[in-house]
Each structure stands twice: as structure tokens, then as C-alpha cells.
Design an enzyme around this catalytic site. Structure first.
Site, PDB file in Angstrom:
ATOM      1  N   GLY A   1      -3.909  26.409 -15.512  1.00 18.55           N
ATOM      2  CA  GLY A   1      -4.591  27.011 -14.380  1.00 18.55           C
ATOM      3  C   GLY A   1      -6.107  26.908 -14.431  1.00 18.55           C
ATOM      4  O   GLY A   1      -6.773  27.158 -13.436  1.00 18.55           O
TER       5      GLY A   1
ATOM      6  N   CYS B   1      17.800  22.844  12.319  1.00 16.40           N
ATOM      7  CA  CYS B   1      17.099  21.562  12.277  1.00 16.40           C
ATOM      8  C   CYS B   1      17.855  20.549  13.131  1.00 16.40           C
ATOM      9  O   CYS B   1      19.079  20.614  13.253  1.00 16.40           O
ATOM     10  CB  CYS B   1      17.029  21.089  10.825  1.00 16.40           C
ATOM     11  SG  CYS B   1      16.170  19.526  10.635  1.00 16.40           S
TER      12      CYS B   1
ATOM     13  N   CYS C   1      18.611  17.713  12.400  1.00 13.20           N
ATOM     14  CA  CYS C   1      19.541  16.924  11.601  1.00 13.20           C
ATOM     15  C   CYS C   1      20.917  17.586  11.561  1.00 13.20           C
ATOM     16  O   CYS C   1      21.896  16.965  11.150  1.00 13.20           O
ATOM     17  CB  CYS C   1      19.002  16.719  10.187  1.00 13.20           C
ATOM     18  SG  CYS C   1      18.976  18.218   9.173  1.00 13.20           S
TER      19      CYS C   1
ATOM     20  N   CYS D   1      13.276  18.295   9.378  1.00 12.07           N
ATOM     21  CA  CYS D   1      12.965  18.447   7.961  1.00 12.07           C
ATOM     22  C   CYS D   1      11.638  17.760   7.674  1.00 12.07           C
ATOM     23  O   CYS D   1      11.394  16.641   8.126  1.00 12.07           O
ATOM     24  CB  CYS D   1      14.036  17.782   7.095  1.00 12.07           C
ATOM     25  SG  CYS D   1      15.608  18.641   7.122  1.00 12.07           S
TER      26      CYS D   1
ATOM     27  N   CYS E   1      16.214  14.654   3.484  1.00  9.66           N
ATOM     28  CA  CYS E   1      17.004  14.806   4.701  1.00  9.66           C
ATOM     29  C   CYS E   1      17.922  13.593   4.883  1.00  9.66           C
ATOM     30  O   CYS E   1      19.114  13.729   5.146  1.00  9.66           O
ATOM     31  CB  CYS E   1      16.082  14.978   5.906  1.00  9.66           C
ATOM     32  SG  CYS E   1      16.952  15.136   7.469  1.00  9.66           S
TER      33      CYS E   1
END
Lengths: 308, 405, 297
Positions: free
Chosen positions: A42, A251, A253, A280, A286
Site C-alpha cells: 500500500g 443483462c 446476454c 456485461c 461474458c
């Protein structure tokens, strides 16, 4: 004059040195910065960011890390907004291929190194994989403090009270935490980082991940890291749950429904007349799911591979 | 459609490049040659070299042509090219007093030690658009050259730009004017008059390499000067003007001591002989700005001098730089009360950084924008009441909890 | 050196006569020279500028102790060094000489730590929950763009509070205690009047129940009636909480109202100290006499 087009004519597997973007000593220096970043999770490690053939802000930091960490025969995936075929991803991909003896893929499961802008793959990444994130603004505290000396002090002393105040004020003013992408997270219980502008949806997979995340900010000349198996906690109050972007409509899809597993990060495609379709964001994920579901032909996959 | 887009993006790039290429190759006017650019668009080439931080007139001219005249874009091409070059070694430090001047003016005195050498400058020429036909101009130029006929005068008139910075035959012919070409320095005069504060220090002996160690607040002066030397000219001029007229007010009353344009040798240690050898020359613009000291903590009986030096002929940049050098010193001397000037100089004047970040806004941002839209929709219409409890503080909307940690 | 902080206690500490804050021979020199610059300055020379180096002696040889629950006053005209003393204790300025101890802030081994020797980060940490400051200018103690609640949330979150509802409740409690209307709690402090801003500063200063609070001209610049209200509030809060306080003011009425004991400062030195009412009745030092005389008009 060698053009990008000329470079593309070269076969992807040539053994000899390709057209360099970075010299070897620069790569070594960048790898050292990456190692420091891994050692201090970090912490933003300053590095001598080189000028790349892409502009500052266009992935020059991510590109430097990718070029520095890939080895011969590594498989690389480059995508932007979750899309392998986007203009910026296509440009970066061909640059990497022109400079290093690597092959490319769209399937993150096959990739050793995944360079991304704004997304984490929907697939679960595993040990040994490296996610390289392009970072436009690495400083999570810039919204609450501009002075760099003071920023350094705040990180050094883990003094994040100003950040907490801004979250408090946000809830008071807006009823929710309105931070959208790049959500501030505490890494390893010590440093607060900006999670690039990835959506909040992509933050949970960074927590105790099996893969290594390297964040490259070329313009601001910093590299930071989330090593595998490291805590990544989004800053929020105990009684104000961290919220991700949810699936609100199916979606297009047909495979992603609200309140159903697995979810995915969907993007909105507004039409001319106000109607909205959802798609997506992760195009490769997808397509594979559609292929499995018999919703997409093998020929479409082949077409994609040729273009890589 | 995801898959179509995978091919589409690449095709779109190729088409865009084809349009660029076609315009370059098929424009009806004649192709700009590199030597033409170096000779006739010298200020542009010098800016590209300065902001690209690489002394290489040919590469810079090529970059300028490729960028179709966009200086920042050309500087980007040069810097990206430079990134591919291995760092073989560092040049030896040279004394700027070795400068072989092509131009030198000292506004602070009527007759300074050494010459006032106006050199090649349009400073005192009326800004009138010259519309005379090209062949007429050529004829006049030929006449003028015949009349002059004096090699030494030609050398003085030359600004050295036709070459890569190395002395030309014409220059050598002028070497009879040696004292004029290597003049004394006004700062030494002021020092001998005891009018100068001395802020030479020994904790910054070698020039910082900001391409390897990023220049951040707290950086040594050499890093600040390096950052300004390769900064975008307009950004420095703007910052200078802001300090003169705007809210920052770190520059008071400036007089220019030296404004020089000339050549400096570049020396490197010979790998076998172990001693420095001259490997080439660069042209630089060098400026010393005399600043009145009138602050409470300043020695008000003396002046201070700010320093600016950049590659090529770029007086605007060197003057702004010299002034900002003082302004920075003054601002930093305030300690805890220091203003943001150092951060502004180090972080906001690089042309590549600024324009790259600005232009990145053109990249697709639909993933982030979708997240922004989601928060707008989730935002509660009314603020939470002061006695809000935990449950009330929870957001309304479609979002759900994701346990982390 | 990092301080080893003990769990805080009120009242008696370590079995000895309780001292919340102890200041020993504190000195601050602005400009060139060390202690030798001090020579030739002070009340007897009627100057603060060093004749040898030109340095300004902000304060010198200032010592005092404050017991838990006690309020100590420092009075003097502007330039007397009283605010310098406060800023050196608070850590806003670095001191040139002396030592400062805060009860419970110990070195490893248990001896009291000298705050002046602590790393800046450790000193800042003390400001979260052990040592608070209320400044004359609210802009120094508050972020004016942030709401009153948010300003109080800052020390709370710095001390590790992570529950929004509880932070809000605590902020509301503190604001009620300092008499800030709760319906203004979410407004930026910028929109508050001067008196209200000071009440928010007080609420923030009390957020983590500090041991010591330093008040620097807390009512200067306020209208008389507003100032009187804030003074009443401060007096009640000090009595209620038992927090030790140092009150710096040029105004005897402030010192008289808030403190039982006080120091008089002049040209960077303490010229007199004693019980506030006695000092007002019978000032010994000529400068104190002048001050009291002026105050009694």
C-alpha cells in the site's frame, strides 16, 4: 522510419530483441520499485517513471510495469473498461507485443500478466498471476489534502482522520457514501490506497486475493502493490456497510439477473429514446459463459483469436 | 457487442492511423525536409529539444514534422525515444563561463564588462507581417550577402542553429573576437561590489537526475532547475506571470543581469584515458535575474540572483526560470509557511504530464461513469437528521452489503 | 524516543501530589543565538530583543505546574510571550529550552517524558486525546468548511472511533453541552457566528476527554455579551469535567472569572505569580500594578 504498422508485421514469437520501449536497466529499476511496493503493501513507492510511447494518463505506468515484469513466453492480457477490443487496450496490446517476446490472450485464466484499466476480471485469479492496474491518480487523500509534504506526513503517521471526516460529511450531506470508483481502502491494516478508478464491485476480490496487484502511476511516478493474501478493507463505518454497484436489471446476454449468483459488473447502454439496455463490462467472461450456454458459436471465438 | 468490439477497436485504430498517414503522404505541397525544419523552424526545434530534454536536432525535427507542428507532442516523441536509450554515463559538469556566446545582453548596465552583443534577434524589429513574394526575398538576401562579405560579421549574425551546436567554419573565422565570445559575468562584478548575497551551498554538488529520481517537494535546487529546464515553456511563463501579478507574489522587482545564447562543450570521461574529453557542443540559453531583496528576513542591503538555463534558444523560458528560481528560494525560506510554489513548479509544469492527463479524458470512461450514475441514483434526497441512528444512516437504493475484512 | 503512555487517571497520579501539567524553565528564542542571546533582555531591561544577536526572546525561564481540575491563568499584554508559552506546550512551535511533562506520558521505565524531546508525530498523537487547544481564531482550531459534527468527528476518528451512529451521538452530546443548537450541527462552521465557532472549538477540544486544555484568548474578539456567555460556559465545563486548564489572556476579567491562580508575563518573563484574587487586590510587581490599574480603570 519504423511505424507501428511495421512492428505489427513482425511475428509475435521472434527470439531476437524486438523494438524496445524500455532499456534493460530501466526495467530492472522498475522491478526494484515493484519489490519495494510488495514489501510495504500500500505504500506509494516513487520511481523514475520513463516516458512511454503512450501519453501520460494513457497507461504509461501500467505499461512500464508490464514491460518490466514480463518474461519470455509469458502470456499477457490487456483490457480496458473490461473490454479486450477497446481502442486503448488494442493499442497497448500491440505495443507490448512489438517490444517483448510474449503472446497475448483475452482469457484471464491463461494469462501470467493482466494489464487493466478500471476493471478487475470477473474470473477468480489465482497464485502466480499478476494484475497490473493503470493508475491516473495514486493519492487517495488528494480530495482532502493537496500539500504533498502534509500528505507524506499523514501516510507516515497513518493519520487518516481527515479521510474519515470526509466520509462522515458525505453521509451527513448525502445520506450515503458517494465515493464512486477508486474507493479508498486500508491495505494490510496500515496504508490507505486509491483502488485506481475500479468500481466498488471490484474491490472485494482484492481482499485476501491469491494474485499480486501492482498499481502503476506513470505521470505521478509511483508504484504500489497489494501482495497476495493481504487484507484490503474499504474505509467505511461499522454501521454503514460498504456498497457495491448492484445488478438492477437483467443483462442483455440473458445470463445475469438481479439478485442471482454470479453477479457481474454491468454497464448501461442508453438508447436514443431513453430506453436502456445493460451489458456485461467484462466481454471475455461474458462470451465464454455464453459459449458454454450455447448462445455463441465457436467461429466468433476464432475471429477474436485471429485479431490478437 | 463485446466480441464485435474486440475487432472493432483495432480496426478503428488502423483506420485512424491510415487517415493520418494518407494526409502526410498525399498532401499536395512538397514534403518538409529535415534540414529545412532545423534551419527554418529553429525556435520550434529548440523548444522540442528543451522540453524533450534531449540534444538531438535531427530527431527533434523529425518529431516536429511527425507531430505536424505540435511542440508538446513532438517533445513526447523525443522523450519516448530517449527512454529506449541506455544510460551510458553522465557528462562532466561544465562551467557556464566556458560559454561561447552568439548573443549576450546585460540590461542592468549600459556598458558592462564584456560586450553587449545583440546577435540574431527579432526583438527590435516591428512585428509586421512580411508578405513579400518568396523569390523577391531570395533576391534581396543574395544582394545583402554580397554586400556584407565579411565572415566575422556573418558569424556574429549567425545563431549557430544551422549546425548541431558545434562551432562552424564561419564561427572559427570569427575567433579573432575571442574576448567578445567569452565575456565576464555580471554576477562576479556585483560580487566584487559587495552587492550580492551568497547562497552558494555545498549540499547539492552533482546535478540531480530527475529522470531517475522524481523531483518532489524537498528536492535540491539542481532538481528544481532541471525540472524547469525541461518544463513546458508556456507553463513557466504563466507561473512567472502569476507570481508577478497574481496571488502568489513571490517575485518583486526584477532586473536581468545576463541574457546569453551560446555554445557549451559537453565532456565525458574517456573510458580508457580516464580523463574528460569533449564529445560535442550544445547550444543553451542562460539567464541571470537580479532580484531586489526587501523581505523581513532578507539582507535588504544586497541583491540575489536567480539562475535559468535551458537547451536551445528559448529566452522566454530561461528568463521565467531564473525568476522562479528566486521565487522558489524565497518561498521555501518561509519554512512552515511556505506556499505551494515548489509543488507547482515540480508537479504542474511538465508539458507531457499536463497534456497527457488532459487528453486522457478522451479515453473510454464508461465503467467509472456507470458507477457515478449508480451513486447519483442511490443518493438520498434529504439529509439525515442529527439524531440519526445506524439504520437511518444506511443508504436506500438498490445496493447491498458486501462483507469485507 | 517514543512515550510510554499509561492509562489515564483523574485526580491523584502515582500517589504523589497530582500534577496534570508541569512546565520547567521553558524558553523560546526567535532568531540567532542560544541562551547567551537572552542576556540583556527581560523586564529589567525593558526589551525582548537581544542586544547581542538581535534575536527576539519569545519567552524565557517560564515554570509552573497545574493540578488536575485546576485552571491557571497567564496574563500579559500582547507581545509578553504568553501565547508563545502556550504554543510551545501545544507543540505548534518548537521550544528552545526547558521541559514540559504531561501526567501519564512516561518514558520506558516510568520516568516522566519531556514533551519537548518527543518526535513530532508523538506530540501530535498527544493532541488527539490528552492535550487540547482552543485558539483565539477558530480557523486555527477548526476546518471552517466542515460541519460542526465533522469537526468533532476528526479527533474521534483519530482516536479510533469507527461507528457512525456513535460518533454522531457523541458529537451531538458535546454540542449540546457547549450550547450549540443541534439543528445547526450539519452546517459548515463557516456559516456560524464568532461565539458559536468558539463553542464548536470547545466541543471539539473536549471530544476525547483530555487531561489538559489550553485556552488562548478564547473570548477575545467576541462582543461583550457573547464573550460573557462563552466564559460562563468555559467555567461550567472546567468545573464539571475536572480538566486542568491553562488560560492565556490579556484581559483580567477573563482570568478572574476562570482561574484561581495566575502568572503575570512581561517581556517574555514571569514577573509575578499568585492567587488571582490576591494578585488583583494587591499586585506587587510594578508591571502587575500597571495592568491591574488599567483593568480597574
Amino acid at each position: 522510419m519504423t511505424t507501428i504498422e511495421d512492428l505489427l508485421q513482425q511475428p509475435a514469437t521472434v527470439e531476437e530483441r524486438k523494438t524496445p520501449i524500455l532499456d534493460e536497466s530501466s526495467k530492472r529499476e522498475i522491478r526494484r520499485a515493484c519489490l519495494t511496493a510488495v514489501a510495504v503493501p500500500g505504500y506509494q513507492v516513487p520511481f523514475g517513471s520513463r516516458e512511454m510511447p503512450v501519453a501520460r494518463g494513457w497507461g504509461s505506468g501500467g505499461l512500464q510495469i508490464t514491460l518490466a515484469v514480463v518474461g519470455r513466453d509469458d502470456v499477457v492480457k490487456v483490457y480496458d473498461q473490461g473490454e479486450d477490443g477497446g481502442v486503448n487496450a488494442a493499442n497497448l496490446r500491440r505495443l507490448i507485443r512489438s517490444a517483448e517476446p510474449v503472446t497475448t490472450t483475452t482469457d484471464p485464466r491463461e494469462a501470467d500478466v493482466i494489464q487493466t484499466r478500471h476493471r478487475v476480471p470477473e474470473d477468480v485469479l489465482v497464485d502466480g498471476q499478476i494484475l497490473v492496474l493503470q493508475v491516473p491518480v495514486p493519492e487517495p487523500l488528494r480530495g482532502v489534502e493537496r500539500d504533498m509534504t502534509e500528505l507524506r506526513r499523514m501516510h507516515a503517521e497513518a493519520d487518516y482522520a481527515k479521510m474519515w471526516v470526509s466520509l462522515y460529511e458525505d453521509i451527513v450531506r448525502n445520506g450515503i457514501i458517494t465515493q464512486t470508483t477508486g474507493y479508498p481502502c486500508l491495505v494490510g491494516g496500515r496504508y490507505v490506497i486509491a483502488t485506481t478508478p475500479i468500481p466498488r464491485w471490484d474491490v472485494p476480490p482484492l481482499h485476501q486475493a491469491r494474485f499480486l496487484s501492482l498499481f502503476g502511476a506513470g505521470r505521478e511516478k509511483r508504484i504500489y502493490a497489494i501482495p497476495p493474501h493481504t487484507d484490503v478493507e474499504p474505509l467505511t463505518f461499522e454501521d454503514v456497510p460498504f456498497q457495491v454497484e448492484e445488478v438492477v436489471e437483467p443483462c442483455r446476454c440473458g445470463l445475469i439477473q438481479p439478485d442471482e449468483e454470479p453477479g457481474a459488473y454491468l454497464v448501461e447502454l442508453p438508447g436514443q429514446t431513453g430506453e436502456t439496455v445493460w451489458a456485461c463490462s467484462d466481454t471475455d467472461w461474458c462470451a465464454r459463459r455464453r459459449l458454454e450456454a450455447g448462445l455463441l458459436g465457436e467461429d466468433a471465438i476464432d475471429a477474436l483469436e485471429v485479431d490478437l | 457487442m463485446g466480441y464485435a468490439a474486440a475487432k472493432g477497436g483495432f480496426d478503428a485504430i488502423r483506420s485512424a492511423e491510415e487517415l493520418v498517414r494518407r494526409h502526410r503522404l498525399e498532401a499536395r505541397s512538397s514534403w518538409l525536409e529535415i534540414d529545412q525544419i532545423i534551419e527554418r523552424l529553429g525556435y520550434a526545434v529548440d523548444r522540442v529539444m528543451g522540453e524533450g530534454a534531449l540534444w538531438d536536432p535531427e530527431s527533434s525535427a523529425i518529431a516536429f514534422r511527425q507531430a505536424e507542428g505540435d511542440v508538446v507532442e513532438a517533445a513526447h516523441l523525443v522523450r519516448a525515444y530517449r527512454s529506449t536509450l541506455p544510460r551510458l554515463g553522465y557528462a562532466e559538469l561544465v562551467d557556464a563561463d566556458e560559454i561561447d556566446v552568439l548573443r549576450r545582453i546585460v540590461p542592468a548596465f549600459r556598458e558592462p564588462p564584456g560586450p553587449q552583443l545583440l546577435g540574431r534577434t527579432p526583438d527590435y524589429t516591428g512585428r509586421l507581417l512580411e508578405r513579400s513574394p518568396e523569390d523577391e526575398s531570395r533576391r534581396q538576401a543574395a544582394l545583402a550577402a554580397a554586400e556584407a562579405g565579411d565572415a566575422a560579421a556573418a558569424a556574429l549574425a549567425d545563431d549557430g542553429r544551422a549546425t548541431d551546436g558545434s562551432p562552424t567554419d564561419a564561427d572559427t573565422a570569427g575567433s579573432g573576437l575571442e574576448p567578445a565570445r567569452v565575456p565576464g559575468r555580471l554576477m562576479d562584478v556585483l560580487r566584487s561590489m559587495d552587492l550580492l548575497v551568497d547562497r552558494r551551498r555545498d549540499d547539492d554538488p552533482a546535478a540531480a537526475d530527475i529522470s531517475r529520481v522524481p523531483a518532489r517537494p524537498g528536492a535540491p535546487r539542481s532538481a528544481r532547475l532541471s525540472a524547469m529546464a525541461r518544463a513546458e515553456t508556456g507553463a513557466l511563463v504563466q507561473l512567472w506571470y502569476r507570481n508577478i501579478l497574481g496571488p502568489d507574489r513571490n517575485i518583486h522587482e526584477v532586473t536581468l543581469g545576463e541574457v546569453r545564447h551560446g555554445r557549451l562543450p559537453v565532456r565525458a570521461e574517456h573510458p580508457h584515458l580516464g580523463r574528460p574529453v569533449t564529445v560535442g557542443h550544445v547550444r543553451v540559453t542562460e539567464v541571470e535575474a537580479i532580484e531586489d531583496l526587501d523581505g523581513n528576513d532578507e539582507d535588504r542591503s544586497r541583491f540575489d540572483v536567480g539562475y535559468g538555463l535551458c537547451l536551445g534558444h528559448n529566452e522566454k523560458k530561461a528568463i521565467a526560470m531564473a525568476n522562479l528560481d528566486i521565487a522558489l528560494h524565497r518561498d521555501l525560506a518561509l519554512g512552515d509557511d511556505a506556499g505551494p510554489l515548489e509543488q507547482s513548479v515540480l508537479m504542474t509544469t511538465d508539458g507531457l504530464d499536463a497534456s497527457g492527463f488532459l487528453e486522457h479524458l478522451k479515453l473510454p470512461h464508461y465503467v467509472t461513469f456507470r458507477s457515478m450514475v449508480e451513486r447519483k441514483r442511490a443518493m438520498a434526497p434529504a439529509p439525515v437528521e442529527p439524531e440519526a441512528t445506524a439504520t437511518e444512516a444506511k443508504a436506500v437504493g438498490a445496493s447491498s452489503e458486501v462483507p469485507v475484512g | 524516543m517514543s512515550p510510554h503512555t499509561q492509562p489515564r487517571q483523574r485526580g491523584m497520579i502515582g500517589g504523589t501530589a497530582a500534577t496534570a501539567l508541569a512546565v520547567e524553565r521553558l524558553g523560546k528564542i526567535y532568531g540567532p543565538g542560544g541562551p547567551e542571546a537572552v542576556e540583556g533582555t527581560g523586564p529589567e531591561f525593558a526589551r525582548s530583543v537581544s542586544p547581542s544577536t538581535g534575536a527576539v526572546i519569545g519567552c524565557w525561564d517560564v515554570s509552573f505546574a497545574v493540578a488536575p481540575g485546576e485552571a491557571l491563568g497567564i496574563i500579559g499584554e500582547s507581545g509578553s510571550g504568553k501565547s508563545t508559552v502556550m504554543r510551545c506546550i501545544a507543540g505548534d512551535q518548537s521550544a528552545s529550552a526547558g521541559s514540559v511533562n504531561l501526567a501519564g506520558v512516561d518514558r520506558p521505565g516510568g520516568t516522566p517524558a519531556d514533551l519537548l524531546q518527543l518526535a513530532p508525530s508523538d506530540r501530535r498523537a498527544l493532541r488527539i486525546d490528552r492535550l487540547s487547544v482552543v485558539y483565539q481564531d477558530p480557523a486555527e482550531g477548526l476546518d471552517l468548511r466542515v460541519s460542526a459534527g465533522g469537526n468533532i468527528a476528526e479527533p474521534l476518528t483519530a482516536a479510533g472511533w469507527r461507528h457512525f451512529g456513535r460518533i454522531r451521538q457523541r458529537a451531538a452530546d458535546l454540542l449540546s453541552r457547549t450550547e450549540v443548537p443541534l439543528d445547526r450541527m450539519d452546517d459548515p462552521v463557516l456559516t456560524y457566528s464568532g461565539g458559536m465557532r468558539q463553542r464548536v472549538q470547545l466541543a471539539k477540544a473536549l471530544a476525547n476527554d483530555p487531561q489538559v486544555v489550553l485556552l488562548d484568548e478564547p473570548t477575545t474578539g467576541l462582543d461583550a455579551s457573547v464573550a460573557a456567555g462563552v466564559l460562563d460556559l468555559i467555567r461550567d465545563l472546567l468545573e464539571e469535567t475536572g480538566i486542568a486548564a491553562v488560560v492565556v489572556s490579556h484581559d483580567f476579567s477573563v482570568i478572574e472569572m476562570l482561574t484561581r491562580r495566575c502568572l503575570v508575563m512581561h517581556h517574555g518573563r514571569v514577573v509575578e505569580e499568585g492567587l488571582t484574587d490576591q494578585l488583583l487586590e494587591d499586585p506587587q510587581h510594578p508591571y502587575s500594578q500597571r495592568l491591574v490599574g488599567a483593568a480597574r480603570g
